[in-house]
Motif scaffolding. Structure first.
Motif, mmCIF file in Angstrom:
data_model
loop_
_atom_site.group_PDB
_atom_site.id
_atom_site.type_symbol
_atom_site.label_atom_id
_atom_site.label_comp_id
_atom_site.label_asym_id
_atom_site.label_seq_id
_atom_site.Cartn_x
_atom_site.Cartn_y
_atom_site.Cartn_z
ATOM 1 N N MET A 134 -5.180 15.096 -6.843
ATOM 2 C CA MET A 134 -5.006 14.052 -5.862
ATOM 3 C C MET A 134 -3.518 13.749 -5.742
ATOM 4 O O MET A 134 -2.801 13.737 -6.722
ATOM 5 C CB MET A 134 -5.795 12.825 -6.315
ATOM 6 C CG MET A 134 -5.841 11.780 -5.286
ATOM 7 S SD MET A 134 -7.332 10.987 -4.712
ATOM 8 C CE MET A 134 -8.742 11.904 -5.067
ATOM 9 N N SER A 135 -3.043 13.492 -4.523
ATOM 10 C CA SER A 135 -1.637 13.203 -4.270
ATOM 11 C C SER A 135 -1.419 11.723 -4.019
ATOM 12 O O SER A 135 -2.318 11.017 -3.585
ATOM 13 C CB SER A 135 -1.152 13.967 -3.041
ATOM 14 O OG SER A 135 -1.247 15.341 -3.262
ATOM 15 N N LYS A 136 -0.183 11.293 -4.261
ATOM 16 C CA LYS A 136 0.197 9.918 -3.973
ATOM 17 C C LYS A 136 0.834 9.852 -2.596
ATOM 18 O O LYS A 136 1.453 10.805 -2.138
ATOM 19 C CB LYS A 136 1.199 9.401 -5.007
ATOM 20 C CG LYS A 136 0.578 8.975 -6.290
ATOM 21 C CD LYS A 136 1.614 8.258 -7.117
ATOM 22 C CE LYS A 136 0.949 7.520 -8.246
ATOM 23 N NZ LYS A 136 1.868 6.628 -8.928
ATOM 24 N N LEU A 137 0.693 8.685 -1.947
ATOM 25 C CA LEU A 137 1.281 8.445 -0.641
ATOM 26 C C LEU A 137 1.855 7.049 -0.646
ATOM 27 O O LEU A 137 1.191 6.106 -1.056
ATOM 28 C CB LEU A 137 0.204 8.566 0.448
ATOM 29 C CG LEU A 137 0.590 8.152 1.855
ATOM 30 C CD1 LEU A 137 1.628 9.115 2.431
ATOM 31 C CD2 LEU A 137 -0.644 8.133 2.740
ATOM 32 N N THR A 138 3.103 6.906 -0.225
ATOM 33 C CA THR A 138 3.735 5.594 -0.160
ATOM 34 C C THR A 138 3.773 5.142 1.295
ATOM 35 O O THR A 138 4.244 5.868 2.158
ATOM 36 C CB THR A 138 5.170 5.662 -0.722
ATOM 37 O OG1 THR A 138 5.114 6.115 -2.067
ATOM 38 C CG2 THR A 138 5.821 4.291 -0.678
ATOM 39 N N LEU A 139 3.251 3.951 1.545
ATOM 40 C CA LEU A 139 3.233 3.389 2.889
ATOM 41 C C LEU A 139 3.993 2.076 2.892
ATOM 42 O O LEU A 139 3.985 1.342 1.907
ATOM 43 C CB LEU A 139 1.796 3.117 3.343
ATOM 44 C CG LEU A 139 0.847 4.309 3.369
ATOM 45 C CD1 LEU A 139 -0.564 3.849 3.653
ATOM 46 C CD2 LEU A 139 1.299 5.304 4.417
ATOM 47 N N THR A 140 4.621 1.762 4.004
ATOM 48 C CA THR A 140 5.275 0.471 4.179
ATOM 49 C C THR A 140 4.392 -0.343 5.119
ATOM 50 O O THR A 140 4.208 0.025 6.279
ATOM 51 C CB THR A 140 6.676 0.648 4.775
ATOM 52 O OG1 THR A 140 7.428 1.518 3.930
ATOM 53 C CG2 THR A 140 7.387 -0.679 4.900
ATOM 54 N N VAL A 141 3.814 -1.424 4.581
ATOM 55 C CA VAL A 141 2.862 -2.233 5.342
ATOM 56 C C VAL A 141 3.185 -3.705 5.115
ATOM 57 O O VAL A 141 3.570 -4.102 4.010
ATOM 58 C CB VAL A 141 1.410 -1.931 4.886
ATOM 59 C CG1 VAL A 141 0.408 -2.749 5.667
ATOM 60 C CG2 VAL A 141 1.099 -0.449 5.006
ATOM 61 N N ASP A 142 3.020 -4.495 6.152
ATOM 62 C CA ASP A 142 3.241 -5.933 6.069
ATOM 63 C C ASP A 142 2.376 -6.520 4.945
ATOM 64 O O ASP A 142 1.181 -6.196 4.844
ATOM 65 C CB ASP A 142 2.869 -6.569 7.414
ATOM 66 C CG ASP A 142 3.143 -8.046 7.431
ATOM 67 O OD1 ASP A 142 2.259 -8.813 6.985
ATOM 68 O OD2 ASP A 142 4.221 -8.442 7.889
ATOM 69 N N PRO A 143 2.937 -7.362 4.079
ATOM 70 C CA PRO A 143 2.180 -7.930 2.964
ATOM 71 C C PRO A 143 0.912 -8.673 3.389
ATOM 72 O O PRO A 143 -0.108 -8.610 2.691
ATOM 73 C CB PRO A 143 3.167 -8.890 2.298
ATOM 74 C CG PRO A 143 4.510 -8.359 2.662
ATOM 75 C CD PRO A 143 4.348 -7.755 4.031
ATOM 76 N N ALA A 144 0.950 -9.340 4.528
ATOM 77 C CA ALA A 144 -0.249 -10.044 5.003
ATOM 78 C C ALA A 144 -1.364 -9.066 5.341
ATOM 79 O O ALA A 144 -2.543 -9.328 5.083
ATOM 80 C CB ALA A 144 0.100 -10.912 6.210
ATOM 81 N N VAL A 145 -0.994 -7.923 5.897
ATOM 82 C CA VAL A 145 -1.979 -6.894 6.236
ATOM 83 C C VAL A 145 -2.579 -6.315 4.956
ATOM 84 O O VAL A 145 -3.782 -6.079 4.874
ATOM 85 C CB VAL A 145 -1.342 -5.784 7.101
ATOM 86 C CG1 VAL A 145 -2.302 -4.641 7.326
ATOM 87 C CG2 VAL A 145 -0.864 -6.363 8.426
ATOM 88 N N ILE A 146 -1.727 -6.096 3.956
ATOM 89 C CA ILE A 146 -2.215 -5.571 2.676
ATOM 90 C C ILE A 146 -3.216 -6.532 2.063
ATOM 91 O O ILE A 146 -4.276 -6.119 1.575
ATOM 92 C CB ILE A 146 -1.046 -5.310 1.706
ATOM 93 C CG1 ILE A 146 -0.166 -4.180 2.243
ATOM 94 C CG2 ILE A 146 -1.561 -4.985 0.309
ATOM 95 C CD1 ILE A 146 1.114 -3.977 1.471
#
Length: 83
Positions: free
Chosen positions: A1-13
């Motif tokens: 399994m691979s890792k993926l880094t995403l940039t997402v608004d904290p409220a959305v998270i």
């Protein structure tokens, strides 16, 4: 399994984590399942979205030369952060 880094608004998270918990699955599994629903190959015969209203009025206001490449700014930020 691979890792993926995403940039997402904290409220959305926060909302996404709450939703994932209500579905009794991890946020990673929720994202993975969504990505599996994407088409295997992009289709080129799909019509482009029609621009309407304010978006249509603003389309083409800026030319490509005036748009700044934010990737270099973000790359510099990450270099400073992790040095």
């Amino acid at each position: 399994m691979s890792k993926l880094t995403l940039t997402v608004d904290p409220a959305v998270i926060k909302l996404a984590k709450r939703y994932a918990a209500s579905q009794e699955q991890s946020l990673s599994k929720l994202v993975e399942n969504y990505l599996k629903t994407l088409p295997k190959t992009p289709t080129t015969d799909e019509p482009a979205l029609e621009l309407t209203g304010l978006v249509a009025e603003l389309a083409g206001v800026l030319d490509d030369k005036t748009i700044k490449d934010d990737r270099s700014e973000y790359r510099d930020y990450l270099q400073d952060k992790y040095q």
